[in-house]
Design an enzyme around this catalytic site. Structure first.
Site, PDB file in Angstrom:
ATOM      1  N   ARG A  89       0.820  -1.199   0.000  1.00 32.09           N
ATOM      2  CA  ARG A  89       0.000   0.000   0.000  1.00 32.09           C
ATOM      3  C   ARG A  89       0.864   1.264   0.000  1.00 32.09           C
ATOM      4  O   ARG A  89       0.505   2.261  -0.621  1.00 32.09           O
ATOM      5  CB  ARG A  89      -0.931  -0.028   1.225  1.00 32.09           C
ATOM      6  CG  ARG A  89      -2.036   0.989   1.116  1.00 32.09           C
ATOM      7  CD  ARG A  89      -3.036   0.816   2.228  1.00 32.09           C
ATOM      8  NE  ARG A  89      -2.514   1.294   3.508  1.00 32.09           N
ATOM      9  CZ  ARG A  89      -3.288   1.691   4.524  1.00 32.09           C
ATOM     10  NH1 ARG A  89      -4.609   1.624   4.409  1.00 32.09           N
ATOM     11  NH2 ARG A  89      -2.767   2.100   5.650  1.00 32.09           N
ATOM     12  N   ARG A 217     -12.228   0.738   8.344  1.00 28.11           N
ATOM     13  CA  ARG A 217     -11.072   1.501   8.830  1.00 28.11           C
ATOM     14  C   ARG A 217     -11.232   2.986   8.523  1.00 28.11           C
ATOM     15  O   ARG A 217     -10.749   3.849   9.233  1.00 28.11           O
ATOM     16  CB  ARG A 217      -9.793   0.996   8.141  1.00 28.11           C
ATOM     17  CG  ARG A 217      -9.348  -0.377   8.567  1.00 28.11           C
ATOM     18  CD  ARG A 217      -8.158  -0.848   7.738  1.00 28.11           C
ATOM     19  NE  ARG A 217      -8.572  -1.542   6.530  1.00 28.11           N
ATOM     20  CZ  ARG A 217      -8.152  -1.254   5.307  1.00 28.11           C
ATOM     21  NH1 ARG A 217      -7.323  -0.257   5.082  1.00 28.11           N
ATOM     22  NH2 ARG A 217      -8.571  -1.964   4.281  1.00 28.11           N
ATOM     23  N   HIS A 239     -14.874  -2.414   1.220  1.00 27.67           N
ATOM     24  CA  HIS A 239     -13.805  -3.393   1.473  1.00 27.67           C
ATOM     25  C   HIS A 239     -14.006  -3.937   2.889  1.00 27.67           C
ATOM     26  O   HIS A 239     -14.205  -3.147   3.821  1.00 27.67           O
ATOM     27  CB  HIS A 239     -12.435  -2.719   1.495  1.00 27.67           C
ATOM     28  CG  HIS A 239     -11.890  -2.268   0.183  1.00 27.67           C
ATOM     29  ND1 HIS A 239     -11.479  -0.984  -0.039  1.00 27.67           N
ATOM     30  CD2 HIS A 239     -11.637  -2.934  -0.970  1.00 27.67           C
ATOM     31  CE1 HIS A 239     -10.992  -0.868  -1.262  1.00 27.67           C
ATOM     32  NE2 HIS A 239     -11.085  -2.034  -1.865  1.00 27.67           N
ATOM     33  N   GLU A 242     -10.195  -8.083   4.851  1.00 29.03           N
ATOM     34  CA  GLU A 242      -9.261  -8.584   3.838  1.00 29.03           C
ATOM     35  C   GLU A 242      -7.984  -9.118   4.478  1.00 29.03           C
ATOM     36  O   GLU A 242      -7.410 -10.101   4.018  1.00 29.03           O
ATOM     37  CB  GLU A 242      -8.940  -7.435   2.864  1.00 29.03           C
ATOM     38  CG  GLU A 242      -7.964  -7.826   1.762  1.00 29.03           C
ATOM     39  CD  GLU A 242      -7.713  -6.699   0.780  1.00 29.03           C
ATOM     40  OE1 GLU A 242      -8.145  -5.561   1.049  1.00 29.03           O
ATOM     41  OE2 GLU A 242      -7.083  -6.971  -0.263  1.00 29.03           O
ATOM     42  N   HIS A 276     -13.934  -8.687  -0.753  1.00 31.88           N
ATOM     43  CA  HIS A 276     -12.987  -9.605  -0.082  1.00 31.88           C
ATOM     44  C   HIS A 276     -13.730 -10.472   0.947  1.00 31.88           C
ATOM     45  O   HIS A 276     -13.893 -11.638   0.707  1.00 31.88           O
ATOM     46  CB  HIS A 276     -11.784  -8.881   0.547  1.00 31.88           C
ATOM     47  CG  HIS A 276     -11.065  -7.984  -0.428  1.00 31.88           C
ATOM     48  ND1 HIS A 276     -10.591  -8.459  -1.621  1.00 31.88           N
ATOM     49  CD2 HIS A 276     -10.800  -6.653  -0.418  1.00 31.88           C
ATOM     50  CE1 HIS A 276     -10.040  -7.451  -2.294  1.00 31.88           C
ATOM     51  NE2 HIS A 276     -10.159  -6.344  -1.583  1.00 31.88           N
ATOM     52  N   ASP A 327      -9.739  -5.828  -9.138  1.00 34.39           N
ATOM     53  CA  ASP A 327      -9.179  -5.067  -8.016  1.00 34.39           C
ATOM     54  C   ASP A 327      -7.924  -4.273  -8.390  1.00 34.39           C
ATOM     55  O   ASP A 327      -8.013  -3.254  -9.057  1.00 34.39           O
ATOM     56  CB  ASP A 327      -8.940  -6.040  -6.848  1.00 34.39           C
ATOM     57  CG  ASP A 327      -8.649  -5.331  -5.534  1.00 34.39           C
ATOM     58  OD1 ASP A 327      -8.482  -4.110  -5.542  1.00 34.39           O
ATOM     59  OD2 ASP A 327      -8.589  -6.000  -4.488  1.00 34.39           O
TER      60      ASP A 327
HETATM   61  C1  NGQ Z   1      -7.352   0.091  -2.077  1.00 33.95           C
HETATM   62  N1  NGQ Z   1      -6.997  -2.284  -2.188  1.00 33.95           N
HETATM   63  O1  NGQ Z   1      -8.078   0.938  -1.581  1.00 33.95           O
HETATM   64  O2  NGQ Z   1      -6.834   0.240  -3.189  1.00 33.95           O
HETATM   65  C2  NGQ Z   1      -7.093  -1.172  -1.298  1.00 33.95           C
HETATM   66  C3  NGQ Z   1      -5.825  -1.062  -0.522  1.00 33.95           C
HETATM   67  C4  NGQ Z   1      -6.587  -0.239   1.710  1.00 33.95           C
HETATM   68  C5  NGQ Z   1      -7.260  -3.521  -1.743  1.00 33.95           C
HETATM   69  N2  NGQ Z   1      -7.775  -3.644  -0.563  1.00 33.95           N
HETATM   70  C6  NGQ Z   1      -5.808   0.041   0.463  1.00 33.95           C
HETATM   71  N3  NGQ Z   1      -6.996  -4.558  -2.464  1.00 33.95           N
HETATM   72  O3  NGQ Z   1      -7.404  -1.157   1.774  1.00 33.95           O
HETATM   73  O4  NGQ Z   1      -6.359   0.504   2.662  1.00 33.95           O
HETATM   74 ZN    ZN Z   2     -10.075  -2.792  -3.635  1.00 37.34          ZN
END
Ligand code: NGQ
Ligand code: ZN
Length: 458
Positions: A89, A217, A239, A242, A276, A327
């Site tokens: 990330r 979150r 989300h 995950e 997820h 994704d």
């Molecule tokens: C996103 N992607 O927002 O791009 C997220 C990562 C997060 C995935 N979860 C960042 N695959 O969840 O804070």
């Molecule tokens: Zn995502």
């Protein structure tokens, strides 16, 4: 980059086609204004019909962050400390630090061309890169959504836009970090942004507007209630669960696990897509299935990021609905998403044909059925060769060795397990051909612009 002009009315004669009731032969599909107006099986071809050997509905791609296509493969280098989802990330945040709306258009169009080439005809764009590099809104707060809509318009993919509300770095309203400043809005700012995004969809055919709290979150319980009211009947994506650290943090904050907390505190129903939902207890798995919400599974990304395995067998046994998404777009391939969905379960369970519906059931056919129904539900679209649906379909390469002498459901198995993306021949949207011999008509121009954008960014 213009698209081929739409024929006002046209008809297709298909040797073998996947219809809502199963595979049928000699299917005649009449199309007017991009929509299917008649479907007849066991019907001889008429003069002027376009002849096709094998066709099935276009696959919905229910979860994409298009801009991440530009960093595909760039996070496969071992970092200073133990690499994880969280270090990936950081790489992603650095990649987007300078990305402009022009870059967004260039990268998204490339990603959408690649999606169409592998058989995805609608994308759910989970869109949170809203502001300029300093975190200030653009003059049009939906400038980035305008770029995404333009990419969809140029390439012809159907778009379900899911503007994302993002306010915090972690559970309990933690202040966002510098890498997140391009995502952050107030609820009022988000309402204005979403309205402007709706206008950006303008006359994009079949476009759908939903919304997405980024994750538990990133939002507070109050935010979640506000967003639920704003959503109306449209899709709501989030989300969830995950990473195991996310589960632990949620337990520390609330005493509940993420899926458990969400089902207790939000009116989760068939409008919802839980992306997820990897880490669930058996009780959470059954409870989620009972809501009628869709589990948004992204097997390639979930493997790439080291997320873990979704409890697919228990979820399906409980009647759960699911669909697939690309994704992070580290690799864009509809067949490979579905193949890895099954393969992950085989590796964990040391079994075979785990998605197949009982004795005699074909795994490929079950994977397609699930992804078509769940994907269409999650994106507020249609994914069926049926009257009233847009004429969006994929034709398979009848001359591919992996499809030789296959009939009906065995064609689905052959495509997903044995041919892969080379098994896709043509892709049609609203009755117009966008992909021929596996190549999108605009690929040359889209790719040239993509290379220029990347040369600036990398
Ligand atoms: C996103 N992607 O927002 O791009 C997220 C990562 C997060 C995935 N979860 C960042 N695959 O969840 O804070
Ligand atoms: Zn995502």
């Amino acid at each position: 980059m213009s698209q081929p002009a739409a024929a006002a009315s046209t008809a297709f004669h298909i040797g073998q086609a996947l219809l809502p009731g199963g595979w049928a032969r000699d299917v005649r599909l009449a199309v007017a204004g991009g929509m299917i107006t008649q479907v007849q099986a066991d019907c001889p071809a008429r003069a002027g019909d376009e002849r096709i050997a094998i066709a099935l509905p276009g696959i919905p791609n229910l979860h994409s962050h298009a801009f991440q296509r530009g960093m595909a493969g760039l996070a496969e280098v071992n970092g200073q400390s133990a690499d994880s989802f969280w270090t990936w990330r950081e790489v992603m945040y650095r990649f987007l630090a300078r990305l402009t709306p022009q870059d967004m258009l260039a990268i998204a169009a490339m990603a959408y061309v690649e999606m169409l080439e592998t058989g995805f005809t609608r994308v759910g764009e989970f869109h949170y890169l809203h502001h300029d590099p300093d975190g200030a809104p653009y003059a049009n707060p939906a400038e980035m959504a305008v770029a995404l809509a333009a990419a969809a318009g140029e390439t012809g993919i159907a778009l379900t836009l899911l503007p994302v509300f993002y306010a915090h770095a972690g559970f309990g309203g933690q202040a966002p970090g510098a890498g997140q400043r391009r995502f952050i809005t107030t609820p009022d700012g988000f309402a204005r942004l979403r309205e402007a995004a709706g206008r950006a969809l303008g006359d994009l055919p079949d476009a759908v507007l939903g919304l997405a709290p980024h994750s538990l979150r990133a939002v507070t319980p109050d935010h979640l209630a506000t967003l639920g009211a704003m959503a109306g009947e449209g899709p709501v994506h989030i989300h969830i669960a995950e990473q195991t650290r996310e589960v632990e943090d949620c337990l520390a904050w609330s005493g509940q696990r993420p899926v458990e907390w969400l089902l207790d505190h939000a009116p989760v129903d068939a409008r919802w897509c839980l992306v997820h939902a990897t880490h669930m207890t058996e009780a959470e798995t059954r409870a989620l299935a009972a809501t009628g919400a869709v589990a948004g599974l992204c097997p390639i990304t979930e493997a790439n990021l080291g997320d873990g395995l979704f409890p697919a067998q228990a979820f399906i046994a409980a009647g759960g609905r699911w669909g697939v998404g690309s994704d992070s777009n580290v690799l864009i391939d509809a067949a490979e998403e579905l193949r890895w969905l099954e393969y992950g379960q085989r590796l964990a369970a040391r079994g075979r044909n785990l998605f197949a519906a009982g004795p005699g059931g074909h795994t490929g056919a079950a994977l397609l059925d699930g992804a078509l129904a769940g994907g269409a539900q999650a994106l507020g679209g249609q994914a069926a060769l049926a009257v009233g649906a847009p004429a969006d379909f994929v034709t398979l390469a009848a001359d591919h060795p992996a499809l030789a002498c296959r009939q009906g459901a065995a064609l689905a198995d052959g495509w997903l397990f044995a041919a892969g993306r080379m098994g896709v021949d043509g892709v049609w949207r609203r009755g117009r051909r966008l992909v021929t011999a596996g190549r999108h008509h605009a690929r040359g121009a889209v790719e040239a612009r993509y290379r220029k954008a990347l040369a600036r960014l990398i």
